[in-house]
Design a protein around this motif. Structure first.
Motif, PDB file in Angstrom:
ATOM      1  N   LYS A  72       7.905  15.245 -23.186  1.00 19.65           N
ATOM      2  CA  LYS A  72       8.476  14.356 -24.199  1.00 19.65           C
ATOM      3  C   LYS A  72       9.448  13.370 -23.569  1.00 19.65           C
ATOM      4  CE  LYS A  72      10.817  14.349 -28.679  1.00 19.65           C
ATOM      5  NZ  LYS A  72      11.403  15.173 -29.771  1.00 19.65           N
ATOM      6  N   PHE A  73      10.221  13.829 -22.588  1.00 18.68           N
ATOM      7  CA  PHE A  73      11.165  12.972 -21.884  1.00 18.68           C
ATOM      8  C   PHE A  73      10.905  13.084 -20.378  1.00 18.68           C
ATOM      9  CE2 PHE A  73      13.345  14.416 -25.751  1.00 18.68           C
ATOM     10  CZ  PHE A  73      13.647  13.195 -26.338  1.00 18.68           C
ATOM     11  N   GLY A  74      11.501  12.186 -19.623  1.00 20.31           N
ATOM     12  CA  GLY A  74      11.314  12.269 -18.185  1.00 20.31           C
ATOM     13  C   GLY A  74      11.991  11.134 -17.441  1.00 20.31           C
ATOM     14  N   LEU A  75      11.849  11.162 -16.105  1.00 24.49           N
ATOM     15  CA  LEU A  75      12.388  10.124 -15.232  1.00 24.49           C
ATOM     16  C   LEU A  75      11.253   9.548 -14.394  1.00 24.49           C
ATOM     17  CD1 LEU A  75      14.478  12.860 -15.040  1.00 24.49           C
ATOM     18  CD2 LEU A  75      15.959  11.036 -14.206  1.00 24.49           C
ATOM     19  N   VAL A  76      11.333   8.249 -14.125  1.00 25.57           N
ATOM     20  CA  VAL A  76      10.334   7.564 -13.317  1.00 25.57           C
ATOM     21  C   VAL A  76      11.062   6.811 -12.211  1.00 25.57           C
ATOM     22  CG1 VAL A  76       8.394   5.960 -13.319  1.00 25.57           C
ATOM     23  CG2 VAL A  76       8.917   7.287 -15.387  1.00 25.57           C
ATOM     24  N   PHE A  77      10.586   6.980 -10.968  1.00 23.51           N
ATOM     25  CA  PHE A  77      11.225   6.352  -9.808  1.00 23.51           C
ATOM     26  C   PHE A  77      10.248   5.372  -9.171  1.00 23.51           C
ATOM     27  CE2 PHE A  77      13.021  10.551 -10.389  1.00 23.51           C
ATOM     28  CZ  PHE A  77      14.397  10.337 -10.287  1.00 23.51           C
ATOM     29  N   ALA A 133       0.818  -1.218   0.000  1.00 21.59           N
ATOM     30  CA  ALA A 133       0.000   0.000   0.000  1.00 21.59           C
ATOM     31  C   ALA A 133       0.848   1.264   0.000  1.00 21.59           C
ATOM     32  CB  ALA A 133      -0.936  -0.018   1.206  1.00 21.59           C
ATOM     33  N   SER A 134       2.029   1.204   0.623  1.00 25.26           N
ATOM     34  CA  SER A 134       2.881   2.396   0.711  1.00 25.26           C
ATOM     35  C   SER A 134       3.778   2.573  -0.515  1.00 25.26           C
ATOM     36  CB  SER A 134       3.752   2.334   1.962  1.00 25.26           C
ATOM     37  OG  SER A 134       4.631   1.218   1.897  1.00 25.26           O
ATOM     38  N   ASP A 135       3.816   1.561  -1.385  1.00 22.05           N
ATOM     39  CA  ASP A 135       4.673   1.645  -2.569  1.00 22.05           C
ATOM     40  C   ASP A 135       4.025   2.533  -3.619  1.00 22.05           C
ATOM     41  OD1 ASP A 135       6.347  -0.075  -1.276  1.00 22.05           O
ATOM     42  OD2 ASP A 135       5.699  -1.858  -2.373  1.00 22.05           O
ATOM     43  N   LYS A 136       4.850   3.203  -4.389  1.00 24.61           N
ATOM     44  CA  LYS A 136       4.328   4.155  -5.375  1.00 24.61           C
ATOM     45  C   LYS A 136       5.317   4.351  -6.523  1.00 24.61           C
ATOM     46  CE  LYS A 136       4.148   7.165  -2.033  1.00 24.61           C
ATOM     47  NZ  LYS A 136       4.960   6.555  -0.925  1.00 24.61           N
ATOM     48  N   ILE A 137       4.864   5.065  -7.525  1.00 25.33           N
ATOM     49  CA  ILE A 137       5.707   5.422  -8.670  1.00 25.33           C
ATOM     50  C   ILE A 137       5.657   6.939  -8.825  1.00 25.33           C
ATOM     51  CG2 ILE A 137       6.103   5.137 -11.143  1.00 25.33           C
ATOM     52  CD1 ILE A 137       4.629   2.461 -10.953  1.00 25.33           C
ATOM     53  N   LEU A 138       6.834   7.560  -8.882  1.00 23.62           N
ATOM     54  CA  LEU A 138       6.935   9.013  -9.007  1.00 23.62           C
ATOM     55  C   LEU A 138       7.445   9.373 -10.399  1.00 23.62           C
ATOM     56  CD1 LEU A 138       8.547   9.880  -5.542  1.00 23.62           C
ATOM     57  CD2 LEU A 138       6.118   9.904  -6.170  1.00 23.62           C
ATOM     58  N   PHE A 139       6.741  10.300 -11.046  1.00 23.76           N
ATOM     59  CA  PHE A 139       7.080  10.716 -12.410  1.00 23.76           C
ATOM     60  C   PHE A 139       7.563  12.161 -12.409  1.00 23.76           C
ATOM     61  CE2 PHE A 139       3.978   7.393 -12.717  1.00 23.76           C
ATOM     62  CZ  PHE A 139       4.274   6.673 -13.864  1.00 23.76           C
ATOM     63  N   PHE A 140       8.699  12.385 -13.075  1.00 22.89           N
ATOM     64  CA  PHE A 140       9.165  13.747 -13.324  1.00 22.89           C
ATOM     65  C   PHE A 140       9.279  13.922 -14.827  1.00 22.89           C
ATOM     66  CE2 PHE A 140      12.595  16.768 -14.291  1.00 22.89           C
ATOM     67  CZ  PHE A 140      12.098  17.887 -13.647  1.00 22.89           C
ATOM     68  N   ASP A 141       8.546  14.889 -15.380  1.00 24.54           N
ATOM     69  CA  ASP A 141       8.511  15.105 -16.819  1.00 24.54           C
ATOM     70  C   ASP A 141       9.218  16.399 -17.195  1.00 24.54           C
ATOM     71  OD1 ASP A 141       6.902  12.817 -17.153  1.00 24.54           O
ATOM     72  OD2 ASP A 141       5.108  13.976 -16.659  1.00 24.54           O
ATOM     73  N   THR A 142       9.900  16.363 -18.334  1.00 26.62           N
ATOM     74  CA  THR A 142      10.503  17.580 -18.864  1.00 26.62           C
ATOM     75  C   THR A 142       9.428  18.394 -19.576  1.00 26.62           C
ATOM     76  OG1 THR A 142      11.091  16.473 -20.926  1.00 26.62           O
ATOM     77  CG2 THR A 142      12.725  16.436 -19.157  1.00 26.62           C
ATOM     78  N   GLU A 143       9.846  19.533 -20.118  1.00 25.27           N
ATOM     79  CA  GLU A 143       8.899  20.401 -20.807  1.00 25.27           C
ATOM     80  C   GLU A 143       8.182  19.644 -21.917  1.00 25.27           C
ATOM     81  OE1 GLU A 143       8.837  24.705 -23.156  1.00 25.27           O
ATOM     82  OE2 GLU A 143      10.721  23.839 -22.448  1.00 25.27           O
TER      83      GLU A 143
END
Length: 265
Positions: free
Chosen positions: A236-241, A223-233
């Motif tokens: 188009k590109f980004g990082l996922v944790f 329940a405490s697990d998650k996915i965090l998304f950081f997107d560029t402008e």
């Protein structure tokens, strides 16, 4: 050299440092800018007496054609060996009034972002080791100097494959759709982003480094697990944790497939 020409050279250097230009593209663009500078120098040298002209040409050749009129520029990557020493050349007095005094001193080059080669363990929003999401496999091999191959994970799935680096880091995989790399992933220890967030770091390290973040639940985790998304402008590109037990368990970067939960399945 005019302020405009100097700014053009500095911008080209930054683009190559950020891997937005290949070495070949950088050389072509730099040559174009410097050829315009050479044309101006040729006109001005032609107006000088022969003796002064010889002195000036000798001085310019001595610094590999790096003559500047009140400015500075960077000389990099001479063919046939390691990068040449970086020099700055300045003129203290106007050329038409008194002989030009050349002062040559070292300049430390700006550090390159990320890294290259199979030993690289740094991911950016676009990719890894000069391989970027959106490149086809052939292009990725050319710009990185690395050999890539299908590891067979998606055998039988049309238009989808998972690639690995031959002789490279086993913890890195690339999702390839229609021959194009769309994302890169790792859960390997020692891997980090270009902002310093590593696999194994705390969730708070991600939140303190990247903003804004988009959060989704990890449907296969606790329940405490998650996915965090950081997107560029323009996203188009980004990082996922991937966050498990409040720590970074994996990192995915790149383009359209970076948010896939089950790969191509």
């Amino acid at each position: 050299m005019s302020a405009e020409r100097l700014e053009q050279l500095e911008r080209l250097a930054r683009l190559r440092a950020d891997d937005m230009l290949t070495d070949e593209e950088f050389a072509v663009e730099k040559g174009r800018v410097l050829s315009e500078v050479d044309s101006v120098l040729a006109v001005q040298l032609a107006e000088k007496p022969p003796r002064r002209r010889i002195w000036l040409v000798t001085g310019l050749v001595a610094v590999v054609g790096a003559g500047l009129l009140g400015g500075a520029f960077v000389i990099n990557d001479l063919p046939g060996g390691p990068p040449a020493p970086v020099l700055a050349v300045t003129a203290n007095t106007p050329l038409r009034r008194t002989p030009m005094e050349l002062i040559v001193k070292p300049i430390l080059p700006e550090p390159r972002m990320g890294c290259t080669g199979s030993a690289c363990r740094v991911l950016t929003a676009r990719g890894w080791a000069r391989i970027e999401a959106g490149m086809n496999v052939i292009r990725a091999e050319k710009v990185s100097g690395l050999k890539l191959r299908d590891d067979g994970h998606y055998e039988g799935v049309e238009g989808c494959a998972r690639y690995e680096v031959v002789g490279g880091p086993s913890a890195l995989s690339m999702l390839v759709e229609g021959g194009v790399i769309t994302s890169l992933s790792t859960a390997g220890k020692g891997w980090r982003t270009d902002r310093g967030v590593k696999v194994g770091d705390s969730e708070s390290a991600v939140r303190n480094t990247y903003s804004p973040l988009r959060q989704e639940p990890d449907i296969y985790g606790d329940a405490s697990d998650k996915i965090l998304f950081f997107d560029t402008e323009k996203r188009k590109f980004g990082l996922v944790f991937g966050i498990k037990k409040r720590k970074v368990s994996w990192i995915t970067v790149g383009g359209s497939s970076r948010g896939y939960v089950e790969g191509c399945l």
